[in-house]
Design an enzyme around this catalytic site. Structure first.
Site, PDB file in Angstrom:
ATOM      1  N   ALA A  65     -16.159   0.030 -22.905  1.00  0.00           N
ATOM      2  CA  ALA A  65     -15.984  -1.200 -22.365  1.00  0.00           C
ATOM      3  C   ALA A  65     -15.439  -1.973 -21.253  1.00  0.00           C
ATOM      4  O   ALA A  65     -14.544  -0.858 -21.037  1.00  0.00           O
ATOM      5  CB  ALA A  65     -15.120  -1.635 -23.798  1.00  0.00           C
ATOM      6  N   GLY A 110     -16.497   3.132 -25.272  1.00  0.00           N
ATOM      7  CA  GLY A 110     -17.571   2.621 -25.864  1.00  0.00           C
ATOM      8  C   GLY A 110     -18.932   2.774 -25.481  1.00  0.00           C
ATOM      9  O   GLY A 110     -19.885   2.747 -25.600  1.00  0.00           O
ATOM     10  N   GLU A 113     -19.431   6.265 -27.774  1.00  0.00           N
ATOM     11  CA  GLU A 113     -19.913   4.915 -28.632  1.00  0.00           C
ATOM     12  C   GLU A 113     -21.472   4.784 -28.823  1.00  0.00           C
ATOM     13  O   GLU A 113     -21.959   4.598 -29.677  1.00  0.00           O
ATOM     14  CB  GLU A 113     -18.819   3.767 -28.863  1.00  0.00           C
ATOM     15  CG  GLU A 113     -17.535   3.253 -29.415  1.00  0.00           C
ATOM     16  CD  GLU A 113     -17.253   3.443 -29.768  1.00  0.00           C
ATOM     17  OE1 GLU A 113     -16.524   2.150 -28.271  1.00  0.00           O
ATOM     18  OE2 GLU A 113     -15.791   2.550 -30.342  1.00  0.00           O
ATOM     19  N   GLU A 133      -9.691   5.508 -25.831  1.00  0.00           N
ATOM     20  CA  GLU A 133      -8.991   4.046 -26.132  1.00  0.00           C
ATOM     21  C   GLU A 133      -7.474   4.050 -26.511  1.00  0.00           C
ATOM     22  O   GLU A 133      -6.354   2.498 -26.694  1.00  0.00           O
ATOM     23  CB  GLU A 133      -9.326   3.124 -27.481  1.00  0.00           C
ATOM     24  CG  GLU A 133     -11.136   2.688 -27.309  1.00  0.00           C
ATOM     25  CD  GLU A 133     -12.169   4.152 -27.551  1.00  0.00           C
ATOM     26  OE1 GLU A 133     -11.555   5.135 -27.541  1.00  0.00           O
ATOM     27  OE2 GLU A 133     -13.401   3.038 -27.254  1.00  0.00           O
TER      28      GLU A 133
HETATM   29  N1  CO8 Z   1     -13.550  -1.344 -17.631  1.00  0.00           N
HETATM   30  C1  CO8 Z   1     -13.854  -1.842 -16.055  1.00  0.00           C
HETATM   31  N2  CO8 Z   1     -13.603  -0.982 -14.961  1.00  0.00           N
HETATM   32  C2  CO8 Z   1     -14.394   0.346 -15.121  1.00  0.00           C
HETATM   33  C3  CO8 Z   1     -14.194   0.540 -16.129  1.00  0.00           C
HETATM   34  C4  CO8 Z   1     -14.250   0.254 -17.451  1.00  0.00           C
HETATM   35  N3  CO8 Z   1     -13.646   0.555 -18.737  1.00  0.00           N
HETATM   36  N4  CO8 Z   1     -14.073   2.031 -15.858  1.00  0.00           N
HETATM   37  C5  CO8 Z   1     -13.845   2.247 -14.332  1.00  0.00           C
HETATM   38  N5  CO8 Z   1     -13.820   1.176 -14.622  1.00  0.00           N
HETATM   39  C6  CO8 Z   1     -14.171   0.244 -12.334  1.00  0.00           C
HETATM   40  C7  CO8 Z   1     -12.681   0.771 -12.308  1.00  0.00           C
HETATM   41  O1  CO8 Z   1     -11.713  -0.274 -12.244  1.00  0.00           O
HETATM   42  C8  CO8 Z   1     -13.001   0.547  -9.962  1.00  0.00           C
HETATM   43  O2  CO8 Z   1     -13.009  -0.439 -10.386  1.00  0.00           O
HETATM   44  P1  CO8 Z   1     -12.270  -0.736  -8.412  1.00  0.00           P
HETATM   45  O3  CO8 Z   1     -13.125   0.025  -7.781  1.00  0.00           O
HETATM   46  O4  CO8 Z   1     -13.094  -2.165  -8.106  1.00  0.00           O
HETATM   47  O5  CO8 Z   1     -10.314  -0.335  -8.716  1.00  0.00           O
HETATM   48  C9  CO8 Z   1     -14.272   1.557 -10.528  1.00  0.00           C
HETATM   49  O6  CO8 Z   1     -14.845   1.092 -12.248  1.00  0.00           O
HETATM   50  C10 CO8 Z   1     -14.382   3.127 -10.257  1.00  0.00           C
HETATM   51  O7  CO8 Z   1     -13.658   3.550 -11.512  1.00  0.00           O
HETATM   52  P2  CO8 Z   1     -12.606   5.258 -10.623  1.00  0.00           P
HETATM   53  O8  CO8 Z   1     -11.730   4.470  -9.503  1.00  0.00           O
HETATM   54  O9  CO8 Z   1     -11.155   4.737 -11.661  1.00  0.00           O
HETATM   55  O10 CO8 Z   1     -12.994   5.878 -10.684  1.00  0.00           O
HETATM   56  P3  CO8 Z   1     -12.302   7.127 -10.515  1.00  0.00           P
HETATM   57  O11 CO8 Z   1     -13.933   8.315  -9.874  1.00  0.00           O
HETATM   58  O12 CO8 Z   1     -11.588   7.560 -10.196  1.00  0.00           O
HETATM   59  O13 CO8 Z   1     -12.337   7.361 -12.568  1.00  0.00           O
HETATM   60  C11 CO8 Z   1     -13.199   7.574 -14.947  1.00  0.00           C
HETATM   61  C12 CO8 Z   1     -13.178   7.639 -13.315  1.00  0.00           C
HETATM   62  C13 CO8 Z   1     -11.931   8.197 -15.255  1.00  0.00           C
HETATM   63  C14 CO8 Z   1     -14.044   7.030 -15.775  1.00  0.00           C
HETATM   64  C15 CO8 Z   1     -11.709   5.874 -15.149  1.00  0.00           C
HETATM   65  O14 CO8 Z   1     -12.365   4.958 -14.194  1.00  0.00           O
HETATM   66  C16 CO8 Z   1     -11.870   5.772 -16.311  1.00  0.00           C
HETATM   67  O15 CO8 Z   1     -10.899   6.080 -17.079  1.00  0.00           O
HETATM   68  N6  CO8 Z   1     -11.894   4.377 -16.290  1.00  0.00           N
HETATM   69  C17 CO8 Z   1     -11.803   4.173 -17.709  1.00  0.00           C
HETATM   70  C18 CO8 Z   1     -11.929   4.918 -19.255  1.00  0.00           C
HETATM   71  C19 CO8 Z   1     -11.742   3.962 -20.078  1.00  0.00           C
HETATM   72  O16 CO8 Z   1     -10.679   4.406 -20.532  1.00  0.00           O
HETATM   73  N7  CO8 Z   1     -12.559   3.930 -21.383  1.00  0.00           N
HETATM   74  C20 CO8 Z   1     -12.260   3.116 -22.642  1.00  0.00           C
HETATM   75  C21 CO8 Z   1     -12.115   1.613 -22.365  1.00  0.00           C
HETATM   76  S1  CO8 Z   1     -12.296   0.738 -24.064  1.00  0.00           S
HETATM   77  C22 CO8 Z   1     -13.360   0.743 -24.568  1.00  0.00           C
HETATM   78  O17 CO8 Z   1     -13.588   1.579 -24.412  1.00  0.00           O
HETATM   79  C23 CO8 Z   1     -13.068   0.198 -26.285  1.00  0.00           C
HETATM   80  C24 CO8 Z   1     -14.429   0.284 -26.335  1.00  0.00           C
HETATM   81  C25 CO8 Z   1     -14.314  -0.614 -27.818  1.00  0.00           C
HETATM   82  C26 CO8 Z   1     -14.125  -2.111 -27.872  1.00  0.00           C
HETATM   83  C27 CO8 Z   1     -14.079  -3.384 -28.383  1.00  0.00           C
HETATM   84  C28 CO8 Z   1     -14.333  -4.305 -28.078  1.00  0.00           C
HETATM   85  C29 CO8 Z   1     -12.588  -5.409 -28.618  1.00  0.00           C
END
Ligand code: CO8
Length: 257
Positions: A65, A110, A113, A133
């Site tokens: 998400a 997400g 999911e 999460e």
């Molecule tokens: N949301 C928003 N932006 C994101 C997300 C995300 N989930 N994942 C990556 N991005 C963005 C980064 O912020 C970054 O943006 P910017 O270039 O502006 O800084 C860009 O994408 C590229 O990401 P990275 O530089 O981090 O790329 P890497 O190759 O170094 O890493 C990863 C890739 C491992 C995927 C890393 O980006 C990461 O760990 N992302 C987050 C993963 C995460 O924690 N996901 C879970 C999110 S919570 C969720 O999904 C809950 C679902 C249920 C929601 C219920 C609703 C209430």
């Protein structure tokens, strides 16, 4: 609807939906859910679409998400955002046609999911899976707490949910989280082959087998068996798909559905 995040391509009756917001790792925001709801309606209304494949653009399938959108939400807004995603992913299971995830890269939070809302999952050897999460002080909100344990069992589900570990395609295959793994270069080609193979089967049988399995998971064994018997019988009437399939077999010809 004008799609900004989703791309649709229909080839040989297979609808390929690509999630394309690569700068944010295809993270799921409100706009995405609105587009996906419209896309599900559009593909459901298209009688030529015999299967739907969902994949991601770039190095992520979906990295979760959209954290930037979620961070400012209050409790009610958090629950509403959870229900928004739950409804969209539930709608995949309510479609008549198979919905297949082709997981090209990160399937986190997400994103996993979303993949679990599909009927089954095909992954690239480069795909990575996880429910991170708890690292954010959250729990899954798009039915991940429910689907993961049903798909892989409680031990592996709680392992993934509590550790937030990212696992590779081999571990995902071992757990039954994905059904097939292919090299990245052939992921789409192989997923299309699987979808086309299904598209040649009886469309009513495919629709029924999907709904009986899915509804059966929410019933007792005996209720599920009753549902099966009823739906099985429905395929037997005069001029039915079952009559044509069985007659074609006995006449050594291809069935005409
Ligand atoms: N949301 C928003 N932006 C994101 C997300 C995300 N989930 N994942 C990556 N991005 C963005 C980064 O912020 C970054 O943006 P910017 O270039 O502006 O800084 C860009 O994408 C590229 O990401 P990275 O530089 O981090 O790329 P890497 O190759 O170094 O890493 C990863 C890739 C491992 C995927 C890393 O980006 C990461 O760990 N992302 C987050 C993963 C995460 O924690 N996901 C879970 C999110 S919570 C969720 O999904 C809950 C679902 C249920 C929601 C219920 C609703 C209430």
């Amino acid at each position: 609807m004008d799609y900004e995040i989703l791309k649709l391509e229909i080839t040989d009756g297979i609808a390929i939906v690509t999630i394309s917001r690569p700068k944010a790792m295809n993270a799921l925001n409100t706009r995405f859910f609105n587009e996906m709801d419209a896309m599900v309606a559009e593909i459901s209304a298209n009688k030529n679409a015999k299967a739907m494949i969902i994949t991601g653009d770039g190095k992520a399938f979906v990295a979760g998400a959209d954290i930037a959108e979620m961070v400012d939400k209050n409790a009610n807004e958090g629950s509403a955002f959870s229900r928004l995603g739950q409804n969209t992913f539930r709608s995949f299971g309510e479609m008549d046609i198979p919905v297949i995830a082709a997981i090209n890269g990160f399937a986190l939070g997400g994103g996993l999911e979303l993949a679990m809302g599909c009927d089954f999952r095909i992954a690239s050897t480069k795909a990575k899976f996880g429910q991170p999460e708890v690292s954010l002080g959250l729990i899954p909100g798009y039915a991940g707490t429910q689907r993961l344990s049903r798909l892989v069992g409680m031990g592996d589900a709680l392992y993934l949910l509590m550790t937030a570990d990212m696992i590779g395609a081999d571990d995902a295959l071992r757990m039954g989280l994905v059904q097939k793994v292919f090299e990245p270069e052939i992921l789409m080609e192989e997923t299309l082959k699987i979808a086309k193979n299904i598209s040649r089967k009886g469309p009513k049988s495919i629709k029924k087998v999907k709904s009986v399995v899915r509804k059966g998971l929410e019933m007792s064994q005996i209720e599920g068996e009753e549902l099966e018997a009823k739906q099985f019988g429905d395929l037997f009437g005069e001029g039915s798909e079952g009559k044509e399939g069985m007659t074609a077999f006995l006449e050594k010809r291809r069935p005409e559905w």
